[in-house]
Design a protein around this motif. Structure first.
Motif, PDB file in Angstrom:
ATOM      1  N   TYR A 171       0.791  -1.246   0.000  1.00  0.00           N
ATOM      2  CA  TYR A 171       0.000   0.000   0.000  1.00  0.00           C
ATOM      3  C   TYR A 171       0.814   1.282   0.000  1.00  0.00           C
ATOM      4  N   ALA A 172       2.113   1.205   0.096  1.00  0.00           N
ATOM      5  CA  ALA A 172       2.885   2.457   0.231  1.00  0.00           C
ATOM      6  C   ALA A 172       4.036   2.500  -0.765  1.00  0.00           C
ATOM      7  N   GLY A 173       3.820   1.991  -1.947  1.00  0.00           N
ATOM      8  CA  GLY A 173       4.846   2.063  -2.989  1.00  0.00           C
ATOM      9  C   GLY A 173       6.098   1.294  -2.606  1.00  0.00           C
ATOM     10  N   ARG A 174       7.215   1.776  -3.109  1.00  0.00           N
ATOM     11  CA  ARG A 174       8.490   1.087  -2.842  1.00  0.00           C
ATOM     12  C   ARG A 174       9.070   1.538  -1.497  1.00  0.00           C
ATOM     13  N   SER A 175       9.910   0.690  -0.957  1.00  0.00           N
ATOM     14  CA  SER A 175      10.526   1.051   0.324  1.00  0.00           C
ATOM     15  C   SER A 175      11.819   0.254   0.500  1.00  0.00           C
ATOM     16  N   LEU A 179      12.210   8.644  -8.875  1.00  0.00           N
ATOM     17  CA  LEU A 179      11.427   8.971  -7.676  1.00  0.00           C
ATOM     18  C   LEU A 179       9.954   9.161  -8.037  1.00  0.00           C
ATOM     19  N   GLN A 180       9.138   9.019  -7.012  1.00  0.00           N
ATOM     20  CA  GLN A 180       7.696   9.153  -7.215  1.00  0.00           C
ATOM     21  C   GLN A 180       7.344  10.622  -7.476  1.00  0.00           C
ATOM     22  N   THR A 181       6.500  10.872  -8.456  1.00  0.00           N
ATOM     23  CA  THR A 181       6.093  12.267  -8.714  1.00  0.00           C
ATOM     24  C   THR A 181       4.795  12.592  -7.972  1.00  0.00           C
ATOM     25  N   PRO A 215      18.202   8.195  -0.463  1.00  0.00           N
ATOM     26  CA  PRO A 215      17.382   7.939   0.732  1.00  0.00           C
ATOM     27  C   PRO A 215      15.897   8.196   0.542  1.00  0.00           C
ATOM     28  N   SER A 216      15.501   8.716  -0.617  1.00  0.00           N
ATOM     29  CA  SER A 216      14.076   8.991  -0.832  1.00  0.00           C
ATOM     30  C   SER A 216      13.242   7.723  -0.910  1.00  0.00           C
ATOM     31  N   PHE A 217      13.876   6.571  -0.938  1.00  0.00           N
ATOM     32  CA  PHE A 217      13.102   5.324  -0.933  1.00  0.00           C
ATOM     33  C   PHE A 217      12.772   4.866   0.481  1.00  0.00           C
ATOM     34  N   LEU A 218      13.128   5.692   1.462  1.00  0.00           N
ATOM     35  CA  LEU A 218      12.726   5.364   2.838  1.00  0.00           C
ATOM     36  C   LEU A 218      11.294   5.849   3.033  1.00  0.00           C
ATOM     37  N   ASN A 219      10.398   4.943   3.360  1.00  0.00           N
ATOM     38  CA  ASN A 219       9.020   5.328   3.647  1.00  0.00           C
ATOM     39  C   ASN A 219       8.931   5.933   5.036  1.00  0.00           C
ATOM     40  N   HIS A 220       7.756   6.501   5.310  1.00  0.00           N
ATOM     41  CA  HIS A 220       7.509   7.067   6.639  1.00  0.00           C
ATOM     42  C   HIS A 220       6.924   6.017   7.574  1.00  0.00           C
ATOM     43  N   ASN A 221       7.308   6.083   8.844  1.00  0.00           N
ATOM     44  CA  ASN A 221       6.635   5.285   9.870  1.00  0.00           C
ATOM     45  C   ASN A 221       6.494   6.161  11.108  1.00  0.00           C
ATOM     46  N   PHE A 230       0.551  14.625   1.663  1.00  0.00           N
ATOM     47  CA  PHE A 230      -0.419  14.142   0.660  1.00  0.00           C
ATOM     48  C   PHE A 230      -0.575  12.625   0.631  1.00  0.00           C
ATOM     49  N   PHE A 231      -0.378  11.941   1.758  1.00  0.00           N
ATOM     50  CA  PHE A 231      -0.689  10.505   1.736  1.00  0.00           C
ATOM     51  C   PHE A 231      -1.385  10.080   3.024  1.00  0.00           C
ATOM     52  N   GLU A 232      -2.190   9.017   2.898  1.00  0.00           N
ATOM     53  CA  GLU A 232      -2.851   8.444   4.078  1.00  0.00           C
ATOM     54  C   GLU A 232      -1.918   7.406   4.651  1.00  0.00           C
ATOM     55  N   CYS A 233      -1.473   7.631   5.855  1.00  0.00           N
ATOM     56  CA  CYS A 233      -0.408   6.788   6.422  1.00  0.00           C
ATOM     57  C   CYS A 233      -0.932   5.375   6.713  1.00  0.00           C
ATOM     58  N   VAL A 234      -0.199   4.401   6.226  1.00  0.00           N
ATOM     59  CA  VAL A 234      -0.553   3.002   6.512  1.00  0.00           C
ATOM     60  C   VAL A 234       0.630   2.317   7.218  1.00  0.00           C
ATOM     61  N   CYS A 235       1.330   3.108   8.056  1.00  0.00           N
ATOM     62  CA  CYS A 235       2.486   2.509   8.757  1.00  0.00           C
ATOM     63  C   CYS A 235       1.985   1.515   9.806  1.00  0.00           C
ATOM     64  N   SER A 246      10.829   9.095  10.072  1.00  0.00           N
ATOM     65  CA  SER A 246       9.625   9.904  10.293  1.00  0.00           C
ATOM     66  C   SER A 246       9.765  11.152   9.433  1.00  0.00           C
ATOM     67  N   TYR A 247       8.730  11.461   8.625  1.00  0.00           N
ATOM     68  CA  TYR A 247       8.810  12.620   7.734  1.00  0.00           C
ATOM     69  C   TYR A 247       8.605  13.949   8.473  1.00  0.00           C
ATOM     70  N   GLY A 248       7.857  13.910   9.535  1.00  0.00           N
ATOM     71  CA  GLY A 248       7.625  15.158  10.274  1.00  0.00           C
ATOM     72  C   GLY A 248       7.777  14.847  11.746  1.00  0.00           C
ATOM     73  N   ALA A 254       8.033  17.626  -4.151  1.00  0.00           N
ATOM     74  CA  ALA A 254       7.111  17.695  -3.017  1.00  0.00           C
ATOM     75  C   ALA A 254       7.139  16.467  -2.123  1.00  0.00           C
ATOM     76  N   GLY A 255       7.182  15.291  -2.716  1.00  0.00           N
ATOM     77  CA  GLY A 255       7.098  14.097  -1.886  1.00  0.00           C
ATOM     78  C   GLY A 255       8.454  13.549  -1.479  1.00  0.00           C
ATOM     79  N   ASN A 256       9.509  14.107  -2.041  1.00  0.00           N
ATOM     80  CA  ASN A 256      10.822  13.497  -1.829  1.00  0.00           C
ATOM     81  C   ASN A 256      11.859  14.433  -1.227  1.00  0.00           C
ATOM     82  N   SER A 257      11.460  15.651  -0.894  1.00  0.00           N
ATOM     83  CA  SER A 257      12.507  16.567  -0.447  1.00  0.00           C
ATOM     84  C   SER A 257      12.744  16.466   1.057  1.00  0.00           C
TER      85      SER A 257
HETATM   86  C1  LIG Z   1       9.789   9.716  -0.260  1.00  0.00           C
HETATM   87  S1  LIG Z   1       8.617   8.714  -1.058  1.00  0.00           S
HETATM   88  C2  LIG Z   1       9.009   7.128  -0.434  1.00  0.00           C
HETATM   89  C3  LIG Z   1       9.189   6.133  -1.544  1.00  0.00           C
HETATM   90  C4  LIG Z   1       7.909   5.787  -2.267  1.00  0.00           C
HETATM   91  N1  LIG Z   1       7.148   4.799  -1.537  1.00  0.00           N
HETATM   92  C5  LIG Z   1       8.164   5.318  -3.683  1.00  0.00           C
HETATM   93  O1  LIG Z   1       7.649   4.272  -4.103  1.00  0.00           O
HETATM   94  O2  LIG Z   1       8.867   6.042  -4.387  1.00  0.00           O
HETATM   95  C6  LIG Z   1       7.166   9.216  -0.194  1.00  0.00           C
HETATM   96  C7  LIG Z   1       5.877   8.596  -0.692  1.00  0.00           C
HETATM   97  O3  LIG Z   1       5.803   7.214  -0.313  1.00  0.00           O
HETATM   98  C8  LIG Z   1       4.485   6.892   0.127  1.00  0.00           C
HETATM   99  N2  LIG Z   1       4.558   6.581   1.563  1.00  0.00           N
HETATM  100  C9  LIG Z   1       5.641   6.694   2.367  1.00  0.00           C
HETATM  101  N3  LIG Z   1       5.358   6.292   3.616  1.00  0.00           N
HETATM  102  C10 LIG Z   1       4.049   5.941   3.623  1.00  0.00           C
HETATM  103  C11 LIG Z   1       3.167   5.494   4.641  1.00  0.00           C
HETATM  104  N4  LIG Z   1       3.550   5.307   5.898  1.00  0.00           N
HETATM  105  N5  LIG Z   1       1.893   5.247   4.277  1.00  0.00           N
HETATM  106  C12 LIG Z   1       1.454   5.423   3.010  1.00  0.00           C
HETATM  107  N6  LIG Z   1       2.248   5.856   2.013  1.00  0.00           N
HETATM  108  C13 LIG Z   1       3.540   6.129   2.314  1.00  0.00           C
HETATM  109  C14 LIG Z   1       3.640   8.124  -0.121  1.00  0.00           C
HETATM  110  O4  LIG Z   1       3.052   8.012  -1.392  1.00  0.00           O
HETATM  111  C15 LIG Z   1       4.661   9.251  -0.103  1.00  0.00           C
HETATM  112  O5  LIG Z   1       4.252  10.359  -0.862  1.00  0.00           O
END
Ligand SMILES: C[S@@+](CC[C@H](N)C(=O)[O-])C[C@H]1O[C@@H](n2cnc3c(N)ncnc32)[C@H](O)[C@@H]1O
Length: 381
Positions: free
Chosen positions: A20-24, A208-210, A306-312, A364-369, A343-345, A280-283
């Motif tokens: 649910y949260a793209g790549r990580s 990176l994700q746009t 490091p932009s492939f690190l998701n948020h938790n 801009f995402f619904e957190c599914v951590c 953690s992004y914030g 916006a999503g990667n800075s």
């Molecule tokens: C910096 S990128 C992380 C890499 C990204 N998952 C990818 O596939 O390129 C940030 C984006 O990942 C997704 N993401 C990261 N953490 C998430 C989370 N806890 N829940 C849902 N989506 C998340 C969101 O779409 C967010 O805008």
């Protein structure tokens, strides 16, 4: 899969796709607390906001609470918007970026000055920001740029401070791309200039994700900003004559490099949209350090690896900044196969609903951590 050239634990992480949260990133082996998983010397591109740029070193990002005494080298401050701690920081910046980048930034600052002379533009957004609007608007730009007269007119447009700060970030990214496509290693492999000191390349940046669609959908006026930024870059640098080579090249190396394309070739709608969509999503924020609750946000930088690190909301990795270098260390023991996340914030200590709102509004995402899913399940009973 993206490689991690600057990982001291090379091979300890890999990128996988989550449901649910793209790549990580995931660990491939167990990592004890305090393991450095990534050590990144420099961003691919960055901008320091106008408000702070005469108070921040453009090389090491040092800021001293508005006191400028440490900035002893301000020779490009007025023209190119660059200040440096000392000649060491200036020389290091010049060695990496090349002197022509000063000319690029100086020319761009002219558009900011023109923007100041004009009344502020309070016009409502020209579209609703749907995917169709975005595609149509850019098609219209593509059609107009067939006319040389139109493109020359774009070179006379002014930018407001927000647009000019974003345009500087795009320009720096494009000058790095230009260096990659024009300057290849010489026969003895001596010139390894495209790797930005072993860091990311354009191909990492573009992977990176746009966030273009989601952000323009929320703030349609951004589409007008993006188009204006492109038009100004195209209008200013669309002609031949810009040769963005690095200072470190000898004449012989320059000859070997066989520069075949000119800078205008990399100023395309596609490339500018990539850079603007990625930010916006990667800075990562460039923060006043040491980081405190009231630290100033001085600008932003994109570090593709490091932009492939998701948020938790209960992360197992934390970043620490040292100048423009970012290091990522595990904050607890990590088992093989665990997802690695930051953690992004500063949301970790907030209740579930507030955390989710902050991440939705700011990122801009619904957190599914794991923490949100567990708390959400408990709340549902
Ligand atoms: C910096 S990128 C992380 C890499 C990204 N998952 C990818 O596939 O390129 C940030 C984006 O990942 C997704 N993401 C990261 N953490 C998430 C989370 N806890 N829940 C849902 N989506 C998340 C969101 O779409 C967010 O805008």
């Amino acid at each position: 899969m993206i490689d991690t050239p600057s990982s001291p634990n090379n091979g300890a992480l890999e990128v996988r796709t989550t449901p649910y949260a793209g790549r990580s990133y995931f660990s491939t082996r167990s990592l004890p607390e305090n393991s450095c998983i990534l050590d990144i010397a420099t961003p691919y591109s960055y901008t320091i906001y106008k408000k702070f740029r005469s108070e921040v070193c453009s090389e090491c990002f040092k800021y001293d609470g508005g006191r400028r005494a440490f900035l002893t080298c301000r020779q490009y401050g007025e023209s190119a918007g660059l200040s440096f701690c000392d000649t060491g920081c200036r020389d290091s910046w010049l060695a990496n970026e090349g002197p022509t980048t000063i000319d690029l930034l100086t020319t761009l600052e002219g558009a900011r000055r023109k923007g100041k002379q004009k009344a502020t533009n309070d016009a409502p957004p020209s579209t609703k920001g749907t995917a169709e609007d975005i595609a149509k608007s850019w098609e219209e730009v593509r059609r107009k740029e067939q006319s040389g007269k139109e493109v020359r007119r774009w070179g006379q447009l002014g930018l407001d401070d927000f647009q000019a700060d974003m345009a500087r970030y795009v320009l720096l990214a494009l000058s790095h791309l230009f260096q990659e496509v024009t300057i290849k290693p010489s026969s003895d492999g001596h010139v390894d200039i495209g790797t930005l000191d072993g860091e990311a390349r354009w191909e990492h940046f573009t992977s990176l994700q746009t966030s273009e669609q989601i952000r323009v959908g929320r703030f349609p006026e951004l589409l007008d900003d993006h188009i204006k930024i492109y038009q100004v870059l195209r209008g200013l640098f669309g002609g031949p004559g810009w040769n963005v080579a690095r200072a470190t090249l000898t004449e012989e190396q320059e000859r070997d490099a066989k520069i075949k394309v000119c800078f205008s070739d990399v100023i395309t709608i596609e490339n500018v949209r990539i850079a603007l969509g990625v930010d916006a999503g990667n800075s990562f924020g460039i923060w006043e350090r040491p980081l405190m609750d009231n630290s100033e946000l001085l600008g932003f930088a994109v570090y593709p690896v490091p932009s492939f690190l998701n948020h938790n909301c209960s992360p197992n990795v934390q970043s620490s900044g040292d100048g423009r270098r970012l290091r990522f260390l595990t904050t607890k023991d990590v088992a093989a196969g665990d997802q690695l996340s930051i953690s992004y914030g500063h949301v970790e200590n907030l209740p579930l609903r507030e955390r989710q709102r902050e991440l939705l509004d700011g990122w801009f995402f619904e957190c599914v951590c794991t923490k949100c899913l567990a708390e959400g399940a408990t709340a549902k009973g």
